[in-house]
Each structure stands twice: as structure tokens, then as C-alpha cells.
Motif scaffolding. Structure first.
Motif, short mmCIF file in Angstrom:
data_model
loop_
_atom_site.label_atom_id
_atom_site.label_comp_id
_atom_site.label_asym_id
_atom_site.label_seq_id
_atom_site.Cartn_x
_atom_site.Cartn_y
_atom_site.Cartn_z
N TYR A 28 70.68 46.01 25.19
CA TYR A 28 71.41 44.77 25.46
C TYR A 28 72.34 44.39 24.31
O TYR A 28 73.50 44.05 24.53
CB TYR A 28 70.42 43.63 25.76
N VAL A 29 71.86 44.48 23.09
CA VAL A 29 72.65 44.06 21.93
C VAL A 29 73.88 44.95 21.74
O VAL A 29 74.86 44.55 21.12
CB VAL A 29 71.79 44.04 20.65
N SER A 32 77.74 44.22 24.49
CA SER A 32 78.77 43.18 24.48
C SER A 32 80.14 43.79 24.17
O SER A 32 80.32 44.41 23.13
CB SER A 32 78.42 42.12 23.43
N PRO A 33 81.11 43.61 25.05
CA PRO A 33 82.42 44.24 24.84
C PRO A 33 83.23 43.60 23.72
O PRO A 33 84.16 44.21 23.20
CB PRO A 33 83.11 44.06 26.18
N ASP A 34 82.91 42.37 23.32
CA ASP A 34 83.72 41.68 22.32
C ASP A 34 83.12 41.71 20.92
O ASP A 34 83.71 41.18 19.99
CB ASP A 34 83.97 40.24 22.75
N VAL A 35 81.96 42.33 20.76
CA VAL A 35 81.31 42.39 19.45
C VAL A 35 80.98 43.84 19.14
O VAL A 35 80.18 44.46 19.85
CB VAL A 35 80.01 41.55 19.43
#
Length: 85
Positions: A28-29, A32-35
Motif C-alpha cells: 500500500y505505501v 501512491s502515484p504522487d509520492v
């Protein structure tokens, strides 16, 4: 892109990476496409050599320098890419 910068930066400070170090997992971590995120395994406590390296302040400092160099390179590259837009 960050992982592609991280592996060579760690090699420059003496960390011997696997021949094919990139793996794709659905953690999950990491999704994220923006991080930007990578999972870095620096060794295994079940391996005597790895355990000694992880216990060594000198080794940990070398690794930290490699990680820092990759982070700096990533954000410099990203800043240049944004400036060109």
C-alpha cells in the motif's frame, strides 16, 4: 525512477546490490502515484555478514550517504523537469 537512481548511488558507496534488484510489489505505501517510495532491504538479521554490517556505524553511515545522494539527485532531476514545463 527513484529506484533506478538509488541502486547506482548505493553501489558508489560500496553496497553490492543484486543483479536484478527491482521488484514490483503491491504494498500500500508504495502505490501512491504522487509520492515517490521504495522499499530498501539493507540486509537480513539471519545472515551473519549482513548482521555485522547493520551493527556497524561506519557501514550505516556509508549507506546513508548513498541514500542521501540518490534523494538529492531525484529532486534535482524533478526540479529541472518541472522548470522545463
Amino acid at each position: 525512477r527513484f529506484a533506478q537512481m538509488l541502486v547506482p548511488a548505493l553501489g558508489e558507496v560500496g553496497w553490492a546490490a543484486l543483479q536484478n534488484p527491482h521488484r514490483k510489489k503491491g504494498f500500500y505505501v508504495l502505490l501512491s502515484p504522487d509520492v515517490p517510495a521504495v522499499l530498501l532491504e539493507m540486509g537480513f538479521m539471519t545472515n551473519i555478514h549482513d548482521e555485522a554490517n547493520l551493527a556497524s556505524e561506519k557501514h550505516r553511515n556509508r549507506m546513508a550517504r548513498g541514500i542521501t545522494a540518490a534523494i538529492d539527485e531525484f529532486f534535482e532531476t524533478e526540479a529541472r523537469a518541472l522548470a522545463q514545463r
